[in-house]
Design a protein around this motif. Sequence first.
Motif, mmCIF file in Angstrom:
data_model
loop_
_atom_site.group_PDB
_atom_site.id
_atom_site.type_symbol
_atom_site.label_atom_id
_atom_site.label_comp_id
_atom_site.label_asym_id
_atom_site.label_seq_id
_atom_site.Cartn_x
_atom_site.Cartn_y
_atom_site.Cartn_z
ATOM 1 N N VAL A 169 0.856 -1.182 0.000
ATOM 2 C CA VAL A 169 0.000 0.000 0.000
ATOM 3 C C VAL A 169 0.891 1.230 0.000
ATOM 4 O O VAL A 169 1.789 1.342 0.833
ATOM 5 C CB VAL A 169 -0.920 0.017 1.238
ATOM 6 C CG1 VAL A 169 -1.890 1.191 1.153
ATOM 7 C CG2 VAL A 169 -1.679 -1.295 1.371
ATOM 8 N N TYR A 170 0.654 2.148 -0.920
ATOM 9 C CA TYR A 170 1.470 3.360 -0.918
ATOM 10 C C TYR A 170 0.608 4.580 -1.226
ATOM 11 O O TYR A 170 -0.438 4.486 -1.867
ATOM 12 C CB TYR A 170 2.652 3.253 -1.877
ATOM 13 C CG TYR A 170 2.329 3.039 -3.340
ATOM 14 C CD1 TYR A 170 2.427 4.085 -4.244
ATOM 15 C CD2 TYR A 170 1.963 1.784 -3.828
ATOM 16 C CE1 TYR A 170 2.152 3.890 -5.586
ATOM 17 C CE2 TYR A 170 1.687 1.585 -5.163
ATOM 18 C CZ TYR A 170 1.780 2.640 -6.037
ATOM 19 O OH TYR A 170 1.501 2.452 -7.370
ATOM 20 N N GLY A 171 1.046 5.692 -0.713
ATOM 21 C CA GLY A 171 0.317 6.946 -0.863
ATOM 22 C C GLY A 171 0.906 7.978 0.083
ATOM 23 O O GLY A 171 1.732 7.650 0.938
ATOM 24 N N GLU A 172 0.475 9.201 -0.048
ATOM 25 C CA GLU A 172 1.022 10.280 0.767
ATOM 26 C C GLU A 172 0.696 10.076 2.243
ATOM 27 O O GLU A 172 -0.225 9.333 2.600
ATOM 28 C CB GLU A 172 0.457 11.621 0.291
ATOM 29 C CG GLU A 172 0.878 11.999 -1.124
ATOM 30 C CD GLU A 172 0.276 13.321 -1.568
ATOM 31 O OE1 GLU A 172 -0.305 14.032 -0.712
ATOM 32 O OE2 GLU A 172 0.383 13.643 -2.764
ATOM 33 N N THR A 173 1.450 10.755 3.101
ATOM 34 C CA THR A 173 1.198 10.710 4.530
ATOM 35 C C THR A 173 -0.207 11.205 4.836
ATOM 36 O O THR A 173 -0.653 12.219 4.298
ATOM 37 C CB THR A 173 2.220 11.595 5.277
ATOM 38 O OG1 THR A 173 3.528 11.084 5.038
ATOM 39 C CG2 THR A 173 1.948 11.598 6.767
ATOM 40 N N GLY A 174 -0.916 10.458 5.693
ATOM 41 C CA GLY A 174 -2.249 10.873 6.107
ATOM 42 C C GLY A 174 -3.375 10.404 5.223
ATOM 43 O O GLY A 174 -4.529 10.809 5.415
ATOM 44 N N THR A 175 -3.109 9.512 4.263
ATOM 45 C CA THR A 175 -4.169 9.052 3.360
ATOM 46 C C THR A 175 -4.895 7.811 3.868
ATOM 47 O O THR A 175 -5.900 7.405 3.287
ATOM 48 C CB THR A 175 -3.597 8.762 1.952
ATOM 49 O OG1 THR A 175 -2.443 7.915 2.074
ATOM 50 C CG2 THR A 175 -3.200 10.048 1.250
#
Length: 456
Positions: A169-175
Amino acid sequence: MLTGSRVLIVDDEANARRVLEVLLRNLGCAVVCAEDAPSALAILREHTVDLLITDLNMPGMSGLELLTTLRAEGHAFPVIVVTAYGTIESAVEAMKQGAFDFIIRPLDVEQVELLVRRALDISRIHRENQFLRDEAGKGWDHFIGQSAAMRRVYELIRQAGPSKASLFVYGETGTGKELVARAAHANSGRQGLFVPINCAAIPSDILESELFGYVRGAFTGAHKDRVGKFELADGGTLFLDEITEMPTNIQAKLLRVLQEGQVDRLGSNRSIQIDIRVVAATNRDPLTAVQQGCLREDLYYRLNVLAIKLPPLRERHEDIPLLCAHFIEKYRSSLNYAGMARLPDDISQALMAYAWPGNVRELENMIERAMVLSQGQSLNLKHFPQETLDLPAQSARNTPAPADQDFDLDANVAKLETRLLTQALQISAGNKAKAARLLKVSERTLWYKLKKYGIG
């Protein structure tokens, strides 16, 4: 087999200890022996056990007195007492005092094995219940949003959930990467625990022992055995948050665990078979992390069987009213604000126009802050940071530039950088390392920019 379960045998007769020890080792248990109750209590100060088997009739402190002492000290593991035909009444009394069950001499091997298995099941359930009490309320139900981007995420979770395959799982901080991991576990049907660990929050010299566990004496300060996160997640899911912050030497050991399904506690030469599903997460682009040497390429391909990319909040702004309503209800209850029910339309529109560098986490913090400042009254513009609800600046994106607009590129870039730097520092509570990660720059670059623009 009961591999990995630790059992303490307490008996003043060496032969009796030996018989039980051989029987339990054949079942795969790790066995520790004590010749009397005081020795057993000393062992328990340095070791954790899953089950204790004690003779009732021992010189000095009896088995019943040992049981009473254990319960008084808060030990919750099951205790099986061993007695002879003539002292069954004592065994019954021990059960009234909290013993799990009793065994009558001469030992019946099948009966001993049955009771040990049942007792260890109780011990495991007790340990899992304690863990689950701490983790209660976290999972699939915490997802808020009906945008097309989030519906795609939900569908991927449903498809990936029943599989044992590793998930990246990857994505910006806080997503909401941990929410995805919890939802995948909840949808997997796995009976074990969901065990999260943040690889960026734990120093590298401690992270290894947290993951793999250790035996007493493995290193200075290892005064008793400790179960690692891999073993704790046996039969369940291990969530490795910020995997790209894990040192590469530990990544190599992680790869071996994933390939062989076995884990070795630090200081031990005995491998423990485990059945876990790993969900890894990062706020970086995974392939970029591989190119930069932050993530081993072989580990990346081992983990990236199924991938889910979480959209930032600015790409699903239609979900913001739903999120606001959820957070208002959440903090209305905790703050005991009975009259506050919704967000005014003008504020809602302004929040939908904001870029949200801190994503859902920033939105939640902002709603909580506004509600605290409102003191239970209706929310209005003054309860929100001015830079967030800068309506003229927000609407300017959609209007043609006037002829006299300032087109000085350097000056406008400086204004934008100053604003982003200030917001990143606010979101990270002044933590420069977190602010640099949020802005996707090095700490050195961040310090240079702060000095350049005179930002304290």
